[in-house]
Motif scaffolding. Structure first.
Motif, PDB file in Angstrom:
ATOM      1  N   GLU A  21       0.829  -1.209   0.000  1.00  0.00           N
ATOM      2  CA  GLU A  21       0.000   0.000   0.000  1.00  0.00           C
ATOM      3  C   GLU A  21       0.866   1.263   0.000  1.00  0.00           C
ATOM      4  O   GLU A  21       0.551   2.239  -0.680  1.00  0.00           O
ATOM      5  N   SER A  22       1.962   1.233   0.748  1.00  0.00           N
ATOM      6  CA  SER A  22       2.887   2.370   0.757  1.00  0.00           C
ATOM      7  C   SER A  22       3.475   2.587  -0.631  1.00  0.00           C
ATOM      8  O   SER A  22       3.589   3.725  -1.098  1.00  0.00           O
ATOM      9  N   LEU A  23       3.851   1.497  -1.289  1.00  0.00           N
ATOM     10  CA  LEU A  23       4.398   1.582  -2.639  1.00  0.00           C
ATOM     11  C   LEU A  23       3.366   2.142  -3.609  1.00  0.00           C
ATOM     12  O   LEU A  23       3.688   2.985  -4.450  1.00  0.00           O
ATOM     13  N   LYS A  24       2.122   1.717  -3.469  1.00  0.00           N
ATOM     14  CA  LYS A  24       1.056   2.215  -4.329  1.00  0.00           C
ATOM     15  C   LYS A  24       0.871   3.717  -4.152  1.00  0.00           C
ATOM     16  O   LYS A  24       0.751   4.458  -5.123  1.00  0.00           O
ATOM     17  N   GLU A  25       0.881   4.178  -2.908  1.00  0.00           N
ATOM     18  CA  GLU A  25       0.730   5.610  -2.640  1.00  0.00           C
ATOM     19  C   GLU A  25       1.884   6.407  -3.226  1.00  0.00           C
ATOM     20  O   GLU A  25       1.669   7.474  -3.811  1.00  0.00           O
ATOM     21  N   LEU A  26       3.104   5.882  -3.101  1.00  0.00           N
ATOM     22  CA  LEU A  26       4.255   6.563  -3.687  1.00  0.00           C
ATOM     23  C   LEU A  26       4.137   6.634  -5.204  1.00  0.00           C
ATOM     24  O   LEU A  26       4.418   7.671  -5.817  1.00  0.00           O
ATOM     25  N   GLY A  27       3.735   5.522  -5.809  1.00  0.00           N
ATOM     26  CA  GLY A  27       3.576   5.490  -7.262  1.00  0.00           C
ATOM     27  C   GLY A  27       2.512   6.457  -7.736  1.00  0.00           C
ATOM     28  O   GLY A  27       2.696   7.163  -8.735  1.00  0.00           O
ATOM     29  N   CYS A  28       1.394   6.529  -7.001  1.00  0.00           N
ATOM     30  CA  CYS A  28       0.315   7.445  -7.371  1.00  0.00           C
ATOM     31  C   CYS A  28       0.746   8.898  -7.217  1.00  0.00           C
ATOM     32  O   CYS A  28       0.428   9.730  -8.068  1.00  0.00           O
ATOM     33  N   SER A  29       1.461   9.180  -6.144  1.00  0.00           N
ATOM     34  CA  SER A  29       1.872  10.573  -5.903  1.00  0.00           C
ATOM     35  C   SER A  29       2.877  11.051  -6.940  1.00  0.00           C
ATOM     36  O   SER A  29       2.993  12.244  -7.201  1.00  0.00           O
ATOM     37  N   CYS A  30       3.610  10.119  -7.550  1.00  0.00           N
ATOM     38  CA  CYS A  30       4.579  10.463  -8.590  1.00  0.00           C
ATOM     39  C   CYS A  30       3.976  10.358  -9.990  1.00  0.00           C
ATOM     40  O   CYS A  30       4.639  10.673 -10.967  1.00  0.00           O
ATOM     41  N   GLY A  31       2.752   9.874 -10.056  1.00  0.00           N
ATOM     42  CA  GLY A  31       2.098   9.728 -11.349  1.00  0.00           C
ATOM     43  C   GLY A  31       2.604   8.541 -12.153  1.00  0.00           C
ATOM     44  O   GLY A  31       2.528   8.538 -13.382  1.00  0.00           O
ATOM     45  N   ILE A  32       3.113   7.531 -11.461  1.00  0.00           N
ATOM     46  CA  ILE A  32       3.629   6.347 -12.150  1.00  0.00           C
ATOM     47  C   ILE A  32       2.544   5.276 -12.139  1.00  0.00           C
ATOM     48  O   ILE A  32       2.387   4.530 -11.181  1.00  0.00           O
ATOM     49  N   LYS A  33       1.790   5.232 -13.210  1.00  0.00           N
ATOM     50  CA  LYS A  33       0.626   4.347 -13.317  1.00  0.00           C
ATOM     51  C   LYS A  33       1.015   2.867 -13.256  1.00  0.00           C
ATOM     52  O   LYS A  33       0.296   2.064 -12.664  1.00  0.00           O
ATOM     53  N   CYS A  34       2.166   2.497 -13.823  1.00  0.00           N
ATOM     54  CA  CYS A  34       2.557   1.079 -13.838  1.00  0.00           C
ATOM     55  C   CYS A  34       2.779   0.555 -12.421  1.00  0.00           C
ATOM     56  O   CYS A  34       2.484  -0.610 -12.144  1.00  0.00           O
ATOM     57  N   VAL A  35       3.270   1.403 -11.520  1.00  0.00           N
ATOM     58  CA  VAL A  35       3.455   0.975 -10.125  1.00  0.00           C
ATOM     59  C   VAL A  35       2.098   0.689  -9.501  1.00  0.00           C
ATOM     60  O   VAL A  35       1.887  -0.350  -8.875  1.00  0.00           O
ATOM     61  N   GLU A  36       1.165   1.606  -9.700  1.00  0.00           N
ATOM     62  CA  GLU A  36      -0.177   1.431  -9.154  1.00  0.00           C
ATOM     63  C   GLU A  36      -0.815   0.136  -9.660  1.00  0.00           C
ATOM     64  O   GLU A  36      -1.360  -0.650  -8.876  1.00  0.00           O
ATOM     65  N   MET A  37      -0.711  -0.115 -10.949  1.00  0.00           N
ATOM     66  CA  MET A  37      -1.345  -1.299 -11.525  1.00  0.00           C
ATOM     67  C   MET A  37      -0.670  -2.590 -11.059  1.00  0.00           C
ATOM     68  O   MET A  37      -1.333  -3.595 -10.817  1.00  0.00           O
ATOM     69  N   ASN A  38       0.647  -2.578 -10.913  1.00  0.00           N
ATOM     70  CA  ASN A  38       1.342  -3.771 -10.426  1.00  0.00           C
ATOM     71  C   ASN A  38       1.024  -4.036  -8.965  1.00  0.00           C
ATOM     72  O   ASN A  38       0.923  -5.193  -8.555  1.00  0.00           O
ATOM     73  N   VAL A  39       0.840  -2.990  -8.184  1.00  0.00           N
ATOM     74  CA  VAL A  39       0.467  -3.181  -6.786  1.00  0.00           C
ATOM     75  C   VAL A  39      -0.950  -3.751  -6.690  1.00  0.00           C
ATOM     76  O   VAL A  39      -1.236  -4.567  -5.818  1.00  0.00           O
ATOM     77  N   VAL A  40      -1.816  -3.378  -7.604  1.00  0.00           N
ATOM     78  CA  VAL A  40      -3.163  -3.973  -7.642  1.00  0.00           C
ATOM     79  C   VAL A  40      -3.033  -5.480  -7.854  1.00  0.00           C
ATOM     80  O   VAL A  40      -3.706  -6.271  -7.176  1.00  0.00           O
ATOM     81  N   ARG A  41      -2.162  -5.891  -8.759  1.00  0.00           N
ATOM     82  CA  ARG A  41      -1.945  -7.326  -8.989  1.00  0.00           C
ATOM     83  C   ARG A  41      -1.358  -7.999  -7.746  1.00  0.00           C
ATOM     84  O   ARG A  41      -1.762  -9.090  -7.366  1.00  0.00           O
TER      85      ARG A  41
END
Length: 62
Positions: A21-41
């Motif tokens: 969840e921390s990684l997802k928040e960091l990815g979202c705050s930086c606008g890195i969509k691939c991080v968000e989607m991989n964290v969903v997986r």
């Protein structure tokens, strides 16, 4: 002994979930969509571990 190991695994799974969840928040705050989607997986896999281990720990009273 088994209950202790199961509880230990459940605790590790909870930590992994928090870190994901921390990684997802960091990815979202930086606008890195691939991080968000991989964290969903990853979250789907973590959920399966929770169902397998965390629920078993609760049932066994570990």
């Amino acid at each position: 002994m088994e209950k202790t190991k199961i509880r230990e695994m459940a605790d590790v799974i909870a930590k992994i979930k928090q870190e994901a969840e921390s990684l997802k928040e960091l990815g979202c705050s930086c606008g890195i969509k691939c991080v968000e989607m991989n964290v969903v997986r990853m979250s789907a896999m973590i959920k399966m571990l929770e169902l397998d281990i965390t629920d078993a720990a609760d049932i066994l009273g570990a």
